[in-house]
Design a protein around this motif. Structure first.
Motif, mmCIF file in Angstrom:
data_model
loop_
_atom_site.group_PDB
_atom_site.id
_atom_site.type_symbol
_atom_site.label_atom_id
_atom_site.label_comp_id
_atom_site.label_asym_id
_atom_site.label_seq_id
_atom_site.Cartn_x
_atom_site.Cartn_y
_atom_site.Cartn_z
ATOM 1 N N SER A 1 0.831 -1.204 0.000
ATOM 2 C CA SER A 1 0.000 0.000 0.000
ATOM 3 C C SER A 1 0.868 1.257 0.000
ATOM 4 O O SER A 1 0.484 2.288 -0.565
ATOM 5 N N LEU A 2 2.045 1.185 0.612
ATOM 6 C CA LEU A 2 2.937 2.343 0.636
ATOM 7 C C LEU A 2 3.538 2.595 -0.747
ATOM 8 O O LEU A 2 3.714 3.745 -1.161
ATOM 9 N N PHE A 3 3.853 1.528 -1.471
ATOM 10 C CA PHE A 3 4.343 1.680 -2.837
ATOM 11 C C PHE A 3 3.280 2.333 -3.709
ATOM 12 O O PHE A 3 3.570 3.188 -4.549
ATOM 13 N N ALA A 4 2.020 1.947 -3.498
ATOM 14 C CA ALA A 4 0.921 2.562 -4.248
ATOM 15 C C ALA A 4 0.780 4.035 -3.891
ATOM 16 O O ALA A 4 0.477 4.863 -4.760
ATOM 17 N N ALA A 5 1.000 4.395 -2.621
ATOM 18 C CA ALA A 5 0.931 5.799 -2.224
ATOM 19 C C ALA A 5 2.018 6.608 -2.920
ATOM 20 O O ALA A 5 1.785 7.747 -3.361
ATOM 21 N N TYR A 6 3.203 6.025 -3.056
ATOM 22 C CA TYR A 6 4.277 6.715 -3.773
ATOM 23 C C TYR A 6 3.907 6.895 -5.253
ATOM 24 O O TYR A 6 4.116 7.965 -5.834
ATOM 25 N N LEU A 7 3.355 5.845 -5.867
ATOM 26 C CA LEU A 7 2.955 5.948 -7.268
ATOM 27 C C LEU A 7 1.858 6.995 -7.461
ATOM 28 O O LEU A 7 1.849 7.706 -8.478
ATOM 29 N N ALA A 8 0.941 7.088 -6.499
ATOM 30 C CA ALA A 8 -0.113 8.103 -6.601
ATOM 31 C C ALA A 8 0.486 9.502 -6.597
ATOM 32 O O ALA A 8 0.110 10.368 -7.409
ATOM 33 N N GLY A 9 1.431 9.760 -5.691
ATOM 34 C CA GLY A 9 2.085 11.067 -5.672
ATOM 35 C C GLY A 9 2.887 11.332 -6.931
ATOM 36 O O GLY A 9 2.870 12.445 -7.474
ATOM 37 N N ALA A 10 3.597 10.309 -7.431
ATOM 38 C CA ALA A 10 4.375 10.482 -8.660
ATOM 39 C C ALA A 10 3.457 10.730 -9.857
ATOM 40 O O ALA A 10 3.810 11.497 -10.769
ATOM 41 N N THR A 11 2.287 10.103 -9.865
ATOM 42 C CA THR A 11 1.332 10.317 -10.956
ATOM 43 C C THR A 11 0.849 11.760 -10.979
ATOM 44 O O THR A 11 0.755 12.392 -12.035
ATOM 45 N N VAL A 12 0.536 12.286 -9.797
ATOM 46 C CA VAL A 12 0.103 13.681 -9.722
ATOM 47 C C VAL A 12 1.232 14.612 -10.164
ATOM 48 O O VAL A 12 1.005 15.593 -10.891
ATOM 49 N N SER A 13 2.460 14.315 -9.734
ATOM 50 C CA SER A 13 3.608 15.133 -10.149
ATOM 51 C C SER A 13 3.798 15.080 -11.666
ATOM 52 O O SER A 13 4.086 16.098 -12.300
ATOM 53 N N TRP A 14 3.648 13.883 -12.243
ATOM 54 C CA TRP A 14 3.755 13.742 -13.704
ATOM 55 C C TRP A 14 2.662 14.546 -14.401
ATOM 56 O O TRP A 14 2.923 15.220 -15.399
ATOM 57 N N TRP A 15 1.455 14.488 -13.900
ATOM 58 C CA TRP A 15 0.348 15.216 -14.515
ATOM 59 C C TRP A 15 0.581 16.730 -14.456
ATOM 60 O O TRP A 15 0.241 17.454 -15.388
ATOM 61 N N ASP A 16 1.185 17.190 -13.361
ATOM 62 C CA ASP A 16 1.447 18.627 -13.218
ATOM 63 C C ASP A 16 2.549 19.110 -14.153
ATOM 64 O O ASP A 16 2.471 20.218 -14.701
ATOM 65 N N SER A 17 3.591 18.296 -14.342
ATOM 66 C CA SER A 17 4.784 18.780 -15.039
ATOM 67 C C SER A 17 4.914 18.296 -16.479
ATOM 68 O O SER A 17 5.533 18.986 -17.304
ATOM 69 N N GLU A 18 4.358 17.150 -16.814
ATOM 70 C CA GLU A 18 4.598 16.549 -18.118
ATOM 71 C C GLU A 18 3.398 16.587 -19.056
ATOM 72 O O GLU A 18 3.537 16.320 -20.246
ATOM 73 N N VAL A 19 2.209 16.876 -18.526
ATOM 74 C CA VAL A 19 0.998 16.845 -19.339
ATOM 75 C C VAL A 19 0.630 18.277 -19.724
ATOM 76 O O VAL A 19 0.668 19.184 -18.877
ATOM 77 N N PRO A 20 0.267 18.522 -20.994
ATOM 78 C CA PRO A 20 -0.153 19.878 -21.393
ATOM 79 C C PRO A 20 -1.463 20.254 -20.712
ATOM 80 O O PRO A 20 -2.372 19.431 -20.583
#
Length: 544
Positions: free
Chosen positions: A265-284
């Motif tokens: 579950s902690l690995f999933a929490a890290y992936l959730a945060g990384a997904t949000v970071s990716w959406w903020d910085s890499e997605v138009p």
């Protein structure tokens, strides 16, 4: 028969005093130790020892269970915050080096841990569990070290942050591995490999969903907002509350899915945060911005037609993951949930048995090995300092070529009269036996390649920063002890591992602090004297 409702009783004054005092002490000790030794979490752990079962037993077993549950929520949000801090451009640029550092920081401590078979009569399974606990790196301590030392935006800081995150991701997978092993006496490879591959599969699914689901939906959403900038869809998309709901739902959904799938579950929490970071910085994103009329305390936004004027605070003009976390999560996490988590770790540390003579010397020897295991990570900086003296952006190479060409043209020109000193911002170039004033601009420092480091400071700072273990190490160790992997309750192996985690968490930040203090003194002397050696070399170059 069970009652229809819980009868309400006012808590006694003793209970109120104990619970309020532990919250105050947890934050006070953290504040002091973070500024002295960068390890406030160690003080919080000892507060938990003092108030909990190992110490005075003031809280009671029921209250300790509640603190453990609330503390685990804090841990999930700590890991989620680490995912939000992921910088994908920097991660891509230094991925090879960061991966090598991370793998060294995982493999060497696990390999060294098998010496416990001779040192503390441990089984192979117990040695593996000990190595799993000591292969992680404290992200909280790492971010604190980089912030206080001013190395956050350097290449050294990028490599350190990326490697520490990779170590913690592996550590989070180890949590599930240790949980699956339980009290089994046999070291089953399938039990170890299964959660690893499940976690890899979960990560791959997350990547595919981002690429083929989230990205197209975001592009379509941008088109809808662009065609109807004043429609019903525009208002919720620009509010922090909408981002809060979306980010929270994503975190809860991914944690739940990973738990049922057999991953951490902690690995999933890290992936959730990384997904949000990716959406903020890499997605138009939708770029239409209303006209802004600035005032002293706020910013007034007007649309194209000048209608529908709204008043919005300037600090709230963003819905990125980091901003949403800082606005809604950071205060309860830092003030309540995170301290309770570290205090709950202290509940499981048998401090009264840790000072047995045999346990102490074995713990010190194992600590030295675990320090050496992480210090080995710094060897990669020595290797890459020679083989890869620094990656220069093509734009900087172009600027450097233009500068050199300008120098050659100026040298070839005939000597000209000197311009007035007040109007000549150019350097003097020696030609032949004399000096002539030439219109040669000084080289931009950002375009000149930095030299390789002439000392062991970069490698030592990286290695010592990786030494600090912390939250994931205590979590894995306590979980292995509670699952019976370390044999008898509060057995010697668990005590030796606990000694190593505590000492590494203290020694790492202290060592980095001493090195950074000396490094800053050397840099100051260099700036004053105008000469000297470049201590950090390419590792001190900014990544921004």
């Amino acid at each position: 028969m069970s009652s229809a409702a819980l009868p309400y009783h006012e808590p006694g004054i003793i209970t109120i005093l104990i619970q309020s005092s532990i919250l105050i002490l947890l934050n006070a000790v953290n504040y002091v130790l973070d500024r002295i030794l960068y390890c406030g979490l160690v003080g919080q752990i000892f507060i938990g020892i003092a108030f909990g079962t190992p110490g005075a037993k003031w809280l009671g077993e029921e209250a300790e269970h509640v603190i453990v549950q609330l503390g685990y929520l804090g841990l999930i949000l700590i890991v989620y915050e680490g995912g939000l801090s992921t910088s994908f451009p920097s991660l891509k640029a230094n991925f090879t080096l960061s991966s090598a550092v991370a793998l060294t920081g995982i493999a060497v401590p696990i390999g060294f841990s098998f010496i416990l078979q001779r040192l503390a009569s441990a089984s192979p399974l117990q040695s593996f569990a000990a190595g799993a606990a000591l292969c992680s790196t404290s992200l909280g301590t790492t971010f604190t070290i980089l912030g206080t030392s001013g190395l956050t935006n350097t290449r050294l800081g990028t490599v350190l942050t990326s490697a520490a995150m990779m170590d913690d991701v592996i550590g989070l997978v180890m949590v599930q591995v240790i949980s699956n092993l339980g009290g089994n006496s046999d070291f089953d490879a399938i039990t170890v490999v299964r959660p690893v591959f499940v976690s890899i599969g979960f990560g791959v699914i997350c990547l595919l969903a981002c690429r083929f689901l989230v990205l197209p939906l975001t592009v379509r959403l941008n088109r809808l907002r662009d065609t109807n900038s004043r429609g019903w869809l525009q208002k919720p998309c620009v509010r922090n509350e909408a981002a809060l709901v979306f980010h929270t739902l994503l975190l809860v959904a991914m944690v739940t899915a990973a738990t049922y799938a057999g991953s951490s579950s902690l690995f999933a929490a890290y992936l959730a945060g990384a997904t949000v970071s990716w959406w903020d910085s890499e997605v138009p994103h939708f770029t239409h911005q209303p006209r802004r009329v600035e005032t002293s305390n706020a910013v007034i936004h007007e649309n194209k037609e000048g209608e529908g004027v709204t008043l919005q605070n300037e600090m709230e003009d963003s819905s990125s993951g980091v901003v949403v976390y800082n606005n809604f999560f950071v205060k309860p996490v830092n003030g309540i949930l995170k301290p309770l988590f570290f205090a709950s770790i202290g509940f499981s540390i048998p401090i009264t048995r840790m000072f047995d003579g045999d346990v102490v010397w074995r713990g010190i020897i194992y600590t030295i090995l675990m320090c050496l295991g992480k210090l080995a990570c710094g060897l990669w900086l020595l290797r890459f300092s020679v083989a890869m003296p620094g990656k220069i952006h093509p734009r900087r190479l172009k600027g450097l070529a233009s500068f050199i060409a300008g120098q050659l043209r100026c040298i070839g020109r005939s000597r000209q009269a000197s311009a007035p000193a007040a109007e000549q911002p150019f350097s003097m170039v020696k030609i032949g036996n004399g000096q002539a004033s030439t219109r040669v601009a000084p080289a931009p420092t950002s375009l000149v390649p930095r030299t390789t480091p002439v000392s062991l400071y970069p490698a030592s700072i990286l290695g010592l920063a990786m030494v600090a273990r912390g939250e994931i190490g205590f979590l894995i160790s306590s979980l292995a002890e509670s699952k019976g992997i370390f044999g008898e309750v509060n057995g010697e192996v668990f005590l030796v591992v606990t000694w190593a985690i505590v000492l590494c968490t203290v020694l790492g930040p202290v060592g980095v602090g001493l090195l950074v203090r000396r490094l800053k003194r050397l840099e100051k002397e260099k700036n004053i004297n105008g000469s000297g050696r470049d201590v950090l070399g390419v590792w001190g170059v900014g990544t921004g």
